[in-house]
Each structure stands twice: as C-alpha cells, then as structure tokens.
Design a protein around this motif. Structure first.
Motif, mmCIF file in Angstrom:
data_model
loop_
_atom_site.group_PDB
_atom_site.id
_atom_site.type_symbol
_atom_site.label_atom_id
_atom_site.label_comp_id
_atom_site.label_asym_id
_atom_site.label_seq_id
_atom_site.Cartn_x
_atom_site.Cartn_y
_atom_site.Cartn_z
ATOM 1 N N ASP A 78 8.976 3.092 -7.674
ATOM 2 C CA ASP A 78 10.185 2.279 -7.776
ATOM 3 C C ASP A 78 11.366 3.029 -7.167
ATOM 4 O O ASP A 78 11.299 4.224 -6.936
ATOM 5 N N SER A 124 11.131 2.660 -1.893
ATOM 6 C CA SER A 124 10.021 2.642 -2.839
ATOM 7 C C SER A 124 8.849 1.846 -2.292
ATOM 8 O O SER A 124 8.992 1.043 -1.367
ATOM 9 N N ASP A 159 8.411 -3.556 -9.174
ATOM 10 C CA ASP A 159 7.958 -2.208 -9.536
ATOM 11 C C ASP A 159 6.692 -2.292 -10.380
ATOM 12 O O ASP A 159 5.754 -1.519 -10.211
#
Length: 102
Positions: free
Chosen positions: A64, A71, A80
C-alpha cells in the motif's frame, strides 16, 4: 498497463547479447534455479495481475502507499486489501509446494 508490464517482466538480469548475468554475491548459488522454479509456479496462475503483484512484492514494492511511494495496489488499480489478498494467495500456493519467499 499492468498486463503489458507482466509480459515484459524478466526475473533475470541480461547483458546486451541476452545472456544471463550472474546474480550478486548475496544471492545463493542456486538463485537462478529458484527463480526459474518460482516463475514456473507463477505461470500457472491465470490472472496476470496476481502474478505481477507477487513479482513486485518480491522486488520489494510496498503493498500500500506510504508517504507518496508507488504501491502494488496503485500500480494494479486495486485496493490495498485486494493486493494483500493476492500476494497471500500466491504465498500460500508456494508454501504448499515447499517454497518459502519472505
């Protein structure tokens, strides 16, 4: 796009002639064989985004975003939570096969 990136990804460093460059000294002697085995396992995963997520994680990318870093989730356009789930899924598959990658 993430799928095009997955097609271009190569786990090996190569020179201008396409020959594999030996891994750095901090890698085990059988590093190339380990990478080839993991790549063989990853090739069995149908979703190229899951393969790419795990490859990026192997390369040290964060799952993340933290303090502006790129990310895995952002690169693949997923949450995420989804990125972490995909990586966990691949790790579980590798663990079943007796491969540990941490």
């Amino acid at each position: 796009d993430a799928i095009d990136d997955a097609r271009r990804y190569s786990p090996y460093e190569t020179d201008d002639d396409g020959k594999m460059i030996d891994p750095p000294d901090d890698k085990p002697a059988d590093y190339a064989e380990q990478v080839a085995f993991v790549e063989g396992v990853l090739a069995k995963i149908a979703d190229p985004r899951k393969r790419l997520a795990f490859r990026l994680r192997m390369d040290g990318a964060p799952t993340d975003s933290q303090k502006g870093s790129v990310s895995i989730a952002r690169a693949l356009g997923v949450s995420d939570k989804t990125a972490r789930a995909w990586i966990a899924e691949v790790r579980a598959m590798l663990k079943k096969l007796g491969v540990s990658h941490d």
